[in-house]
Design an enzyme around this catalytic site. Structure first.
Site, PDB file in Angstrom:
ATOM      1  N   CYS A  81       0.844  -1.197   0.000  1.00 53.34           N
ATOM      2  CA  CYS A  81       0.000   0.000   0.000  1.00 53.34           C
ATOM      3  C   CYS A  81       0.881   1.249   0.000  1.00 53.34           C
ATOM      4  CB  CYS A  81      -0.915   0.014   1.226  1.00 53.34           C
ATOM      5  SG  CYS A  81      -2.080   1.415   1.224  1.00 53.34           S
ATOM      6  N   ASP A 105       0.364   3.791   1.624  1.00 56.43           N
ATOM      7  CA  ASP A 105       0.283   4.397   2.960  1.00 56.43           C
ATOM      8  C   ASP A 105       1.675   4.729   3.495  1.00 56.43           C
ATOM      9  OD1 ASP A 105       0.061   4.557   5.930  1.00 56.43           O
ATOM     10  OD2 ASP A 105      -2.022   4.038   5.552  1.00 56.43           O
ATOM     11  N   ARG A 118       2.823   4.855   6.268  1.00 56.82           N
ATOM     12  CA  ARG A 118       3.270   4.098   7.451  1.00 56.82           C
ATOM     13  C   ARG A 118       3.733   2.688   7.112  1.00 56.82           C
ATOM     14  NH1 ARG A 118      -2.404   4.983  10.256  1.00 56.82           N
ATOM     15  NH2 ARG A 118      -2.892   4.417   8.093  1.00 56.82           N
ATOM     16  N   HIS A 175      -2.221  -4.038   4.880  1.00 57.84           N
ATOM     17  CA  HIS A 175      -2.014  -3.632   6.277  1.00 57.84           C
ATOM     18  C   HIS A 175      -3.345  -3.332   6.943  1.00 57.84           C
ATOM     19  CE1 HIS A 175      -2.542   0.863   5.822  1.00 57.84           C
ATOM     20  NE2 HIS A 175      -2.436   0.492   4.562  1.00 57.84           N
ATOM     21  N   CYS A 216      -5.941   0.043   6.825  1.00 55.52           N
ATOM     22  CA  CYS A 216      -5.816   0.557   5.452  1.00 55.52           C
ATOM     23  C   CYS A 216      -7.018   1.440   5.095  1.00 55.52           C
ATOM     24  CB  CYS A 216      -5.700  -0.601   4.472  1.00 55.52           C
ATOM     25  SG  CYS A 216      -5.398  -0.059   2.768  1.00 55.52           S
TER      26      CYS A 216
HETATM   27 CO    CO Z   1      -3.464   1.165   2.946  1.00 49.54          CO
END
Ligand code: CO
Length: 222
Positions: A53, A55, A57, A109, A112
């Site tokens: 992803c 993302d 993080r 994750h 998400c």
């Molecule tokens: Co995500």
């Protein structure tokens, strides 16, 4: 550099700090190995393709403890591998055929935002078509998911099932099937990263079983 007048100081400072950090990183690498960048520039030989992803993080190298050169990375919203996504497929073909990666990992994750958005009925513009890929995952597994009463548990299961379905989309590709038949690799793995404790969890998707089923229907490797 001419910043817009309204830009907050902390944003300017962050931008400047990135280049300062970069110089420090270069220096730290050269302390350990004076030829570090010569070696890095010469070639790459990653054994892992990581599809994760976007993302902020979920930093691929960092959570796996791997260095530059160790992992080929593709990231997008909610780690999706749509069947007609030229971007994802170009990455997979290059990684499998030219780099000869031994492992392909699809890593989702918990927490998400993309998967959470797919569970809601909001109009998200350009994201609608993208998130439809995840809604398709929900549709395929709706009986299992609808039987989970707790909303958070249902959402976390959708995160896992999305990983599994995207692994299947990787296995559908001719490059994966041809390389596995010829070389015995790469193997496809499904993982979930937990933001709560930082741990990676291997979903142990049944790669060989999925490959056999996919071959029976998609038979692209002849
Ligand atoms: Co995500």
């Amino acid at each position: 550099m001419g910043y817009p007048p309204g830009m907050p100081n902390r944003t300017r400072e962050l931008y400047a700090r990135i280049f300062e950090n970069n110089r420090k990183w270069v220096a730290s690498k050269l302390v350990d190995d004076a030829t570090y960048f010569e070696r890095l520039a010469a070639d790459q030989n990653p054994e892992v393709l990581f599809i994760g992803c976007a993302d902020s993080r979920v930093p691929a190298n960092e959570i796996m403890g791997l260095e530059p050169g160790d992992v080929f990375v593709h990231r997008n919203v909610a780690n999706v591998v749509p069947n007609i996504d030229m971007n994802a497929h170009a990455v997979i073909q290059y990684a499998v055929e030219h780099l000869g990666v031994r492992h392909v990992v699809v890593c989702g994750h918990y927490g998400c935002g993309g998967v959470a958005a797919a569970m809601k009925s909001a109009d998200l513009g350009q994201l609608n078509g993208w998130l439809r890929e995840i809604r398709d995952v929900y549709r395929i597994h709706h009986e299992e998911l609808d039987a989970i009463a707790d909303e958070k548990a249902r959402y976390e299961r959708l995160v896992e099932l999305n990983v599994q379905e995207q692994c299947i989309n990787v296995i559908k590709t001719s490059w994966l099937q041809q390389s596995y038949r010829r070389n015995g690799y790469p193997v496809v793995h499904g993982w979930v990263f937990s933001l709560a404790d930082g741990l990676l969890r291997d979903l142990h998707i049944p790669f060989e079983k999925i490959l056999d089923e996919i071959r029976a229907i998609y038979h692209l490797d002849d």
